[in-house]
Motif scaffolding. Structure first.
Motif, PDB file in Angstrom:
ATOM      1  N   GLU A   1       0.955  -1.069  -0.078  1.00 53.45           N
ATOM      2  CA  GLU A   1       0.004   0.033  -0.057  1.00 53.45           C
ATOM      3  C   GLU A   1       0.899   1.109   0.039  1.00 53.45           C
ATOM      4  OE1 GLU A   1      -3.278   2.084   2.914  1.00 53.45           O
ATOM      5  OE2 GLU A   1      -2.028   0.561   3.420  1.00 53.45           O
ATOM      6  N   ALA A   2       0.555   2.204  -1.134  1.00 52.82           N
ATOM      7  CA  ALA A   2       1.280   3.477  -1.182  1.00 52.82           C
ATOM      8  C   ALA A   2       0.568   4.459  -0.314  1.00 52.82           C
ATOM      9  CB  ALA A   2       1.839   3.829  -2.286  1.00 52.82           C
ATOM     10  N   LYS A   3       1.308   5.449   0.359  1.00 52.60           N
ATOM     11  CA  LYS A   3       0.589   6.423   1.018  1.00 52.60           C
ATOM     12  C   LYS A   3       1.329   7.711   0.908  1.00 52.60           C
ATOM     13  CE  LYS A   3      -2.432   4.461   4.481  1.00 52.60           C
ATOM     14  NZ  LYS A   3      -2.895   4.404   5.859  1.00 52.60           N
ATOM     15  N   ALA A   4       0.624   9.013   0.906  1.00 45.79           N
ATOM     16  CA  ALA A   4       1.240  10.151   0.687  1.00 45.79           C
ATOM     17  C   ALA A   4       0.657  10.855   1.989  1.00 45.79           C
ATOM     18  CB  ALA A   4       0.965  10.940  -0.329  1.00 45.79           C
ATOM     19  N   GLU A   5       1.644  11.282   2.949  1.00 45.74           N
ATOM     20  CA  GLU A   5       1.395  12.066   4.228  1.00 45.74           C
ATOM     21  C   GLU A   5       1.999  13.287   4.290  1.00 45.74           C
ATOM     22  OE1 GLU A   5      -0.882  10.719   6.432  1.00 45.74           O
ATOM     23  OE2 GLU A   5      -0.719   8.401   5.778  1.00 45.74           O
ATOM     24  N   SER A   6       1.589  14.026   5.448  1.00 44.50           N
ATOM     25  CA  SER A   6       2.355  15.285   5.400  1.00 44.50           C
ATOM     26  C   SER A   6       2.245  15.651   7.012  1.00 44.50           C
ATOM     27  CB  SER A   6       1.905  16.590   4.738  1.00 44.50           C
ATOM     28  OG  SER A   6       0.485  16.765   5.100  1.00 44.50           O
ATOM     29  N   TYR A   7       3.471  16.241   7.667  1.00 43.43           N
ATOM     30  CA  TYR A   7       3.490  16.472   8.910  1.00 43.43           C
ATOM     31  C   TYR A   7       3.970  17.903   9.211  1.00 43.43           C
ATOM     32  CZ  TYR A   7       2.986  11.504   9.296  1.00 43.43           C
ATOM     33  OH  TYR A   7       2.728  10.220   9.282  1.00 43.43           O
ATOM     34  N   GLU A   8       3.570  18.562  10.035  1.00 44.92           N
ATOM     35  CA  GLU A   8       4.010  20.045  10.249  1.00 44.92           C
ATOM     36  C   GLU A   8       5.252  20.092  10.826  1.00 44.92           C
ATOM     37  OE1 GLU A   8       0.743  21.920  12.169  1.00 44.92           O
ATOM     38  OE2 GLU A   8      -0.598  21.945  10.414  1.00 44.92           O
ATOM     39  N   VAL A   9       6.017  21.055  10.657  1.00 46.18           N
ATOM     40  CA  VAL A   9       7.332  21.183  11.288  1.00 46.18           C
ATOM     41  C   VAL A   9       7.475  22.475  11.867  1.00 46.18           C
ATOM     42  CG1 VAL A   9       8.652  19.669   9.657  1.00 46.18           C
ATOM     43  CG2 VAL A   9       8.606  22.151   9.374  1.00 46.18           C
ATOM     44  N   GLU A  10       8.087  22.603  12.842  1.00 35.25           N
ATOM     45  CA  GLU A  10       8.391  23.903  13.677  1.00 35.25           C
ATOM     46  C   GLU A  10       9.605  24.769  13.153  1.00 35.25           C
ATOM     47  OE1 GLU A  10       7.451  24.262  17.521  1.00 35.25           O
ATOM     48  OE2 GLU A  10       6.054  22.553  17.727  1.00 35.25           O
TER      49      GLU A  10
ATOM     50  N   THR B   1      18.232  29.085  10.208  1.00 39.39           N
ATOM     51  CA  THR B   1      17.112  28.865  10.690  1.00 39.39           C
ATOM     52  C   THR B   1      17.010  27.306  11.255  1.00 39.39           C
ATOM     53  OG1 THR B   1      15.938  30.201   9.161  1.00 39.39           O
ATOM     54  CG2 THR B   1      14.687  28.101   9.724  1.00 39.39           C
ATOM     55  N   GLU B   2      16.435  27.188  12.342  1.00 38.68           N
ATOM     56  CA  GLU B   2      16.216  25.965  13.058  1.00 38.68           C
ATOM     57  C   GLU B   2      15.020  25.389  12.614  1.00 38.68           C
ATOM     58  OE1 GLU B   2      17.769  25.182  17.360  1.00 38.68           O
ATOM     59  OE2 GLU B   2      15.473  25.037  17.522  1.00 38.68           O
ATOM     60  N   VAL B   3      14.969  23.774  12.246  1.00 37.69           N
ATOM     61  CA  VAL B   3      13.713  23.166  11.864  1.00 37.69           C
ATOM     62  C   VAL B   3      13.552  21.927  12.932  1.00 37.69           C
ATOM     63  CG1 VAL B   3      12.529  22.016  10.077  1.00 37.69           C
ATOM     64  CG2 VAL B   3      14.191  23.875   9.429  1.00 37.69           C
ATOM     65  N   THR B   4      12.512  21.860  13.758  1.00 34.70           N
ATOM     66  CA  THR B   4      12.229  20.899  14.541  1.00 34.70           C
ATOM     67  C   THR B   4      11.390  19.929  13.811  1.00 34.70           C
ATOM     68  OG1 THR B   4      12.363  22.205  16.555  1.00 34.70           O
ATOM     69  CG2 THR B   4      11.263  20.112  16.833  1.00 34.70           C
ATOM     70  N   LEU B   5      11.761  18.610  13.658  1.00 32.96           N
ATOM     71  CA  LEU B   5      10.893  17.696  12.940  1.00 32.96           C
ATOM     72  C   LEU B   5      10.292  16.833  13.955  1.00 32.96           C
ATOM     73  CD1 LEU B   5      14.098  16.254  11.106  1.00 32.96           C
ATOM     74  CD2 LEU B   5      12.647  18.186  10.237  1.00 32.96           C
ATOM     75  N   PRO B   6       8.973  16.653  13.278  1.00 36.61           N
ATOM     76  CA  PRO B   6       7.853  15.801  14.093  1.00 36.61           C
ATOM     77  C   PRO B   6       8.309  14.273  14.101  1.00 36.61           C
ATOM     78  CG  PRO B   6       7.169  16.201  12.034  1.00 36.61           C
ATOM     79  CD  PRO B   6       8.412  17.087  11.903  1.00 36.61           C
ATOM     80  N   LEU B   7       9.567  13.901  14.805  1.00 32.92           N
ATOM     81  CA  LEU B   7       9.769  12.638  14.452  1.00 32.92           C
ATOM     82  C   LEU B   7       9.128  11.683  15.315  1.00 32.92           C
ATOM     83  CD1 LEU B   7      13.456  13.340  14.025  1.00 32.92           C
ATOM     84  CD2 LEU B   7      11.932  12.500  12.353  1.00 32.92           C
ATOM     85  N   GLU B   8       8.663  12.040  16.576  1.00 33.22           N
ATOM     86  CA  GLU B   8       7.942  11.255  17.257  1.00 33.22           C
ATOM     87  C   GLU B   8       6.646  10.790  16.745  1.00 33.22           C
ATOM     88  OE1 GLU B   8       8.877  10.651  21.529  1.00 33.22           O
ATOM     89  OE2 GLU B   8       9.221  12.667  21.707  1.00 33.22           O
ATOM     90  N   GLU B   9       6.156  11.958  16.222  1.00 27.09           N
ATOM     91  CA  GLU B   9       4.741  11.569  15.550  1.00 27.09           C
ATOM     92  C   GLU B   9       4.771  10.704  14.467  1.00 27.09           C
ATOM     93  OE1 GLU B   9       1.353  14.082  13.472  1.00 27.09           O
ATOM     94  OE2 GLU B   9       3.135  15.309  14.304  1.00 27.09           O
ATOM     95  N   MET B  10       5.780  10.800  13.599  1.00 25.49           N
ATOM     96  CA  MET B  10       6.150  10.183  12.532  1.00 25.49           C
ATOM     97  C   MET B  10       6.378   8.641  12.841  1.00 25.49           C
ATOM     98  SD  MET B  10       8.050  12.939  10.391  1.00 25.49           S
ATOM     99  CE  MET B  10       8.275  11.654   8.950  1.00 25.49           C
ATOM    100  N   PHE B  11       7.182   8.423  13.745  1.00 32.08           N
ATOM    101  CA  PHE B  11       7.766   7.231  14.156  1.00 32.08           C
ATOM    102  C   PHE B  11       6.590   6.239  14.673  1.00 32.08           C
ATOM    103  CE2 PHE B  11       9.364   3.830  16.920  1.00 32.08           C
ATOM    104  CZ  PHE B  11      10.432   3.584  16.408  1.00 32.08           C
TER     105      PHE B  11
END
Length: 487
Positions: A36-45, A312-322
């Motif tokens: 199954e292929a999926k496209a998702e998106s997650y907000e970064v800060e 610029t610093e970017v915080t990735l939503p890694l726990e949510e994605m994991f």
């Protein structure tokens, strides 16, 4: 089932052009599974990250002062040693050393070409050993009190402007046989007469070695720096409006020496010699940015300001994605950062950073100190897309996949151990966007070197955060494939 497999892969290909190396966190697909292929998106800060200094080992020296209505006052000065070639000698018939001057040569500058500034030349009081071991030497915020004494008399002062109006058009427009201009813009600074006399006395000190007369203080750079000249500190003391990008520095020696005319008569000639600042000896620019702290708290945008200003610093939503993708194969992960249009009508606009390095925050220091290039795992390079007005990073699946592997190992130890690991590895989920200058091999297409961008550039980026407009938040886009049991 084969049709469904191909259709799923086709969907992923339509949604995004995938990386050559996808990151699989789970198991390989077996024959009786459906992909199954999926496209998702997650907000970064995102947030502005203040840089009090950067690793600035460079062959270019920066000199001047400039005030911008938005970014405040920026100034730059530099420390430099002069290289003495091995067994340096002047003509055997030397009569006198009459004048020493410092030549600062540049092809580029930023700011007002007619602004008048005053520079001052001081001698260093400490020998700087440039053996590559002390990395602190190459950062852009040195403690100047370690290297020179401000109470000592200076060697010279000189008023200058980036465009020297005393140079005639006839000289400025001279060309060689190939049509190239021969005039090299420069600031020439005559040094103190006492310094010239000291230099002459040191040169005239000779010893006999193996039956030959030698000048021991001029036999190599180490001897010269130790016994004659430890180096210069060159800085502006008055005025502002421009920054010179100095590419060559020479200590010019004017002398008189004996010789014969074409008719064979004894005469005295005036001659010149040069000693240069080269990569074999130390040079480092110091940068000072004032008033940048207020920009860090801007709620609508983040900043890129060079040199040694803001990234610029970017915080990735890694726990949510994991939680969602820990068993998926990450085919493509991307982020784009929108540059906002320049609103000011100030006459001297800064350039736009042409290249950005995305690097894990905890690895930025070692990246530059160890002269690394992008590995497309923890560091990525991109160029500004002028047509779209964006900086695009399109193949971040290996970054996310490698961090997922770390997370999987630590989470397996239990929740308490995971929380403790996060505390010890602060910044583990953050990356920095750093303006850089990269040298690319034109034939191979590979990156040869990456250095911090030290020119006067800036950009403001759309800010993304929990408090901002939801429609303007920056998203990390993910294309993944997931094995599911086919019934």
């Amino acid at each position: 089932m084969k049709f469904k497999f191909l259709a799923a892969i086709g969907l992923a290909a339509t949604l995004y052009s995938c990386d050559d190396e996808t990151q699989g966190i789970g198991q390989f697909i077996i024959d009786d599974e459906l992909i199954e292929a999926k496209a998702e998106s997650y907000e970064v800060e995102t947030a502005s990250h203040l840089l009090d200094s950067v690793y600035s080992r460079s062959s270019t020296a920066y000199l001047g002062k400039f005030t911008d209505e938005h970014y405040g006052t920026f100034s730059s000065d530099f420390l430099v040693q002069i290289n003495c070639p091995e067994n340096f000698v002047l003509p055997k018939t030397l009569k006198s050393i009459d004048e020493l001057s410092l030549g600062l040569y540049y092809m580029n500058y930023f700011g007002d070409s007619l602004a008048t500034l005053r520079l001052q030349v001081d001698t260093l009081t400490t020998i700087i050993k440039d053996d590559g071991k002390d990395k602190n030497l190459y950062y852009s915020n040195p403690d100047l009190t370690k290297y020179y004494d401000a109470s000592n008399p200076f060697l010279a002062v000189k008023d200058y402007s980036a465009y020297d109006k005393t140079v005639s058009d006839s000289i400025r427009n001279l060309v060689d046989m190939n049509g190239n201009k021969t005039y090299y813009p420069n600031v020439s600074v005559k040094l103190d007469d006492k310094f010239c006399k000291m230099f002459s006395n040191k040169y005239n000190h000779t010893v006999i070695e193996n039956g030959k007369t030698v000048h021991p203080y001029f036999k190599d750079s180490e001897s010269f720096i130790k016994n004659v000249l430890k180096g210069f500190y060159i800085h502006t003391t008055h005025g502002e409006g421009s920054i010179l990008y100095i590419s060559d520095i020479y200590l010019n020696i004017k002398m008189k020496y004996g010789g014969k005319t074409k008719a064979g008569k004894d005469t005295i000639f005036t001659g010149y010699a040069q000693m240069a600042a080269t990569k074999e000896v130390f040079m480092s620019s110091r940068f000072d940015n004032a008033n940048l702290k207020d920009l860090v708290s801007d709620e609508k945008q983040t900043y890129l300001k060079t040199p040694a200003g803001i990234c610029t610093e970017v915080t990735l939503p890694l726990e949510e994605m994991f939680k969602i993708h820990k068993n998926d194969t990450l085919n493509a992960v991307s982020m784009s950062f929108q540059k906002l249009k320049e609103q000011s009508d100030r006459p001297f606009k800064m350039g736009t950073p042409s290249q950005l390095l995305l690097v894990r925050k905890n690895e930025m220091t070692t990246f530059f100190e160890q002269n690394k290039t992008e590995d497309n795992i923890s560091s990525f390079l991109t160029s500004f897309n002028a047509k779209k007005g964006t900086y695009d990073f399109l193949k971040l699946n290996r970054l996310v996949g490698s961090i997922f592997s770390e997370m999987k190992t630590e989470k397996a130890k239990g929740e308490a151990a995971w929380e403790e690991w996060k505390k010890k590895n602060e910044g583990w989920d953050k990356v920095l966007l750093v303006p850089v200058v990269a040298e690319i091999d034109g034939n191979m297409g590979k990156t040869i070197s990456i250095e911090n961008d030290l020119n006067v550039n800036s950009a403001s980026l759309l800010k993304s955060g929990k408090q901002g407009d939801k429609d303007s938040r920056i998203k990390m886009k993910v294309i993944c494939t997931r094995p599911q049991q086919y019934n």
